[in-house]
Write a protein that holds these residues in place. Structure first.
Motif, PDB file in Angstrom:
ATOM      1  N   SER A 194       0.829  -1.208   0.000  1.00 11.70           N
ATOM      2  CA  SER A 194       0.000   0.000   0.000  1.00 11.70           C
ATOM      3  C   SER A 194       0.862   1.256   0.000  1.00 11.70           C
ATOM      4  N   CYS A 195       1.923   1.244   0.799  1.00 11.72           N
ATOM      5  CA  CYS A 195       2.810   2.409   0.852  1.00 11.72           C
ATOM      6  C   CYS A 195       3.517   2.616  -0.484  1.00 11.72           C
ATOM      7  N   VAL A 196       4.004   1.536  -1.069  1.00 10.68           N
ATOM      8  CA  VAL A 196       4.693   1.645  -2.352  1.00 10.68           C
ATOM      9  C   VAL A 196       3.737   2.137  -3.431  1.00 10.68           C
ATOM     10  N   GLN A 197       2.510   1.630  -3.427  1.00 10.31           N
ATOM     11  CA  GLN A 197       1.541   2.047  -4.440  1.00 10.31           C
ATOM     12  C   GLN A 197       1.250   3.536  -4.354  1.00 10.31           C
ATOM     13  N   GLN A 198       1.143   4.065  -3.141  1.00 10.23           N
ATOM     14  CA  GLN A 198       0.875   5.492  -3.003  1.00 10.23           C
ATOM     15  C   GLN A 198       2.070   6.321  -3.452  1.00 10.23           C
ATOM     16  N   SER A 199       3.273   5.813  -3.253  1.00 11.43           N
ATOM     17  CA  SER A 199       4.453   6.527  -3.745  1.00 11.43           C
ATOM     18  C   SER A 199       4.507   6.502  -5.264  1.00 11.43           C
TER      19      SER A 199
END
Length: 421
Positions: A194-199
């Motif tokens: 989720s964090c990578v996708q938002q980045s």
């Protein structure tokens, strides 16, 4: 008036010559060989048009640097726009403000090559590169004619730092709300994704702007090359045909490149954690953090460089016990942050390398191939005759000039025969 093209073969030969010259000049602009390129527009009207930089490769390399700076700016903040460190949630508001102020550079420290954020009322905030400084005033490569005062710009990295410091949701809270069935301390792959996708979503804007820059600059250079090449032909139909064909080809290639960027972003949004470079980067970060803590905690010694073994043992005990003294959710957030920063460092470097290479292949190289196919495909008898057909006014003018030449030649013959020459 130009050379008369009376036969169909002469017309086809002239048209193919223009096509060859156009393709060679566009290839020169893309490859950086600028000697044969037209630097000014030759126009018959009195209204001068603004200068166009036909050094396509040089201009696009500048856009590539801006793209890299924008991606670095998105990476400078926390992966999901949260606070820089999960443990900072225990700090006071005053301490966080103090740390944020330490992160911001003074505008007097600006140097050539820095990336600065400039706010424009129409285009929003854009990232530009500094090429000249005078105190706190800067001149950017994208706005070479204008000095920007201190009130009009700020460091690009400061934007990310400000956003990170002002976020209200902490990484620790995000993990608690979104974790799966993993035990405490073990990093959650779901949260990591989720964090990578938002980045990665933040990378879409710079990538699309780079694509638009490639499209717009190639279009401008193509129009200039066609205009200068056909300026002396006095045939607006051929010039219009070249420009319209280039616009149509570029539009189709831009759509294909946009789809390829979407696929690339989708691929980057699913993190691949088995990368050897990721492990090496993660290991370097852990070692660097440990070294920093050791340097800060170990006693410096007396004037002879001697230290007490008890002081060293106590310092090492504090370092070892400090991590385990943290609550489990803080330790999990700290581990997640280290892993995210390591992954984004590796992934962003890959992304900023791949995107320009794909655009060079999908837009520039394909443009030359498609233009050659489109232009040479138009060399049918009907199309060539239609494009190179002289207007009635031009044909009448040419015939008048021919008649005048014949009249003058007859007059000369009469004078020579009369012996009065």
């Amino acid at each position: 008036m130009g050379t008369p093209l009376e036969s169909l073969g002469a017309q086809r030969q002239q048209f193919c010559k223009w096509v060859n010259q156009y393709l060679r000049q566009m290839e020169a602009a893309m490859s950086g060989e600028y000697e044969p390129l037209p630097l000014r527009r030759v126009s018959s009207n009195s209204v001068s048009k603004p200068a166009v930089d036909t050094r396509l490769r040089a201009v696009l390399r500048q856009r590539d640097l801006i793209f890299r700076a924008e991606v670095e700016t998105t990476k400078a903040g926390d992966a999901i726009g949260l606070e820089t460190r999960a443990a900072s949630s225990n700090q006071s508001v005053g301490a966080r403000k103090k740390n944020k102020l330490k992160m911001l550079r003074g505008q007097m420290d600006v140097v050539v090559g820095d990336s600065v954020a400039v706010h424009d009322a129409h285009e929003g905030t854009r990232i530009y590169r500094v090429v000249e400084t005078h105190g706190t005033d800067v001149k950017c490569a994208e706005m070479p004619e204008e000095w920007l005062g201190a009130s009009r710009w700020q460091f690009a990295s400061d934007i990310a730092a400000t956003k990170a410091g002002d976020a209200s949701l902490t990484l620790k809270q995000f993990i608690r709300a979104n974790r799966g069935d993993e035990l405490a301390i073990f990093p959650s792959y779901r949260v990591f994704c989720s964090c990578v996708q938002q980045s990665v979503r933040a990378w879409e804007g710079p990538a699309v702007r780079l694509l638009e820059s490639y499209h717009a600059q190639t279009q401008v250079v193509s129009q200039r090359v066609a205009s200068v090449l056909l300026a002396y032909a006095s045939n607006p139909r051929v010039e219009r045909f070249f420009i319209q064909t280039a616009d149509r080809v570029l539009k189709a290639l831009e759509a294909a490149a946009r789809r390829e960027l979407e696929l690339l972003l989708q691929h980057e949004a699913r993190p691949y954690t088995q990368d050897r470079h990721l492990y090496e980067e993660l290991d370097r970060r852990r070692q660097r953090a440990l070294r920093t803590r050791l340097e800060a905690a170990l006693p410096s010694g007396d004037e002879r460089g001697l230290v007490s073994l008890a002081d060293v043992t106590r310092a090492l005990g504090d370092i070892v016990g400090g991590s385990f003294a943290l609550p489990s959710d803080d330790r999990e957030a700290l581990e997640m942050e280290v892993a995210l920063r390591a992954y984004l460092d590796v992934a962003s470097r890959r992304f900023v390398d791949v995107v320009p290479m794909k655009l060079n292949g999908l837009l520039l190289a394909s443009f030359l191939h498609e233009m050659e196919r489109e232009l040479l495909g138009a060399t049918t008898d009907e199309k060539v005759a239609q494009l190179l057909r002289e207007s009635d006014a031009k044909a009448t003018k040419r015939q008048q000039l021919v008649d005048q030449v014949l009249t003058l030649e007859d007059a000369r013959s009469v004078i020579e025969d009369s012996g009065c020459w």
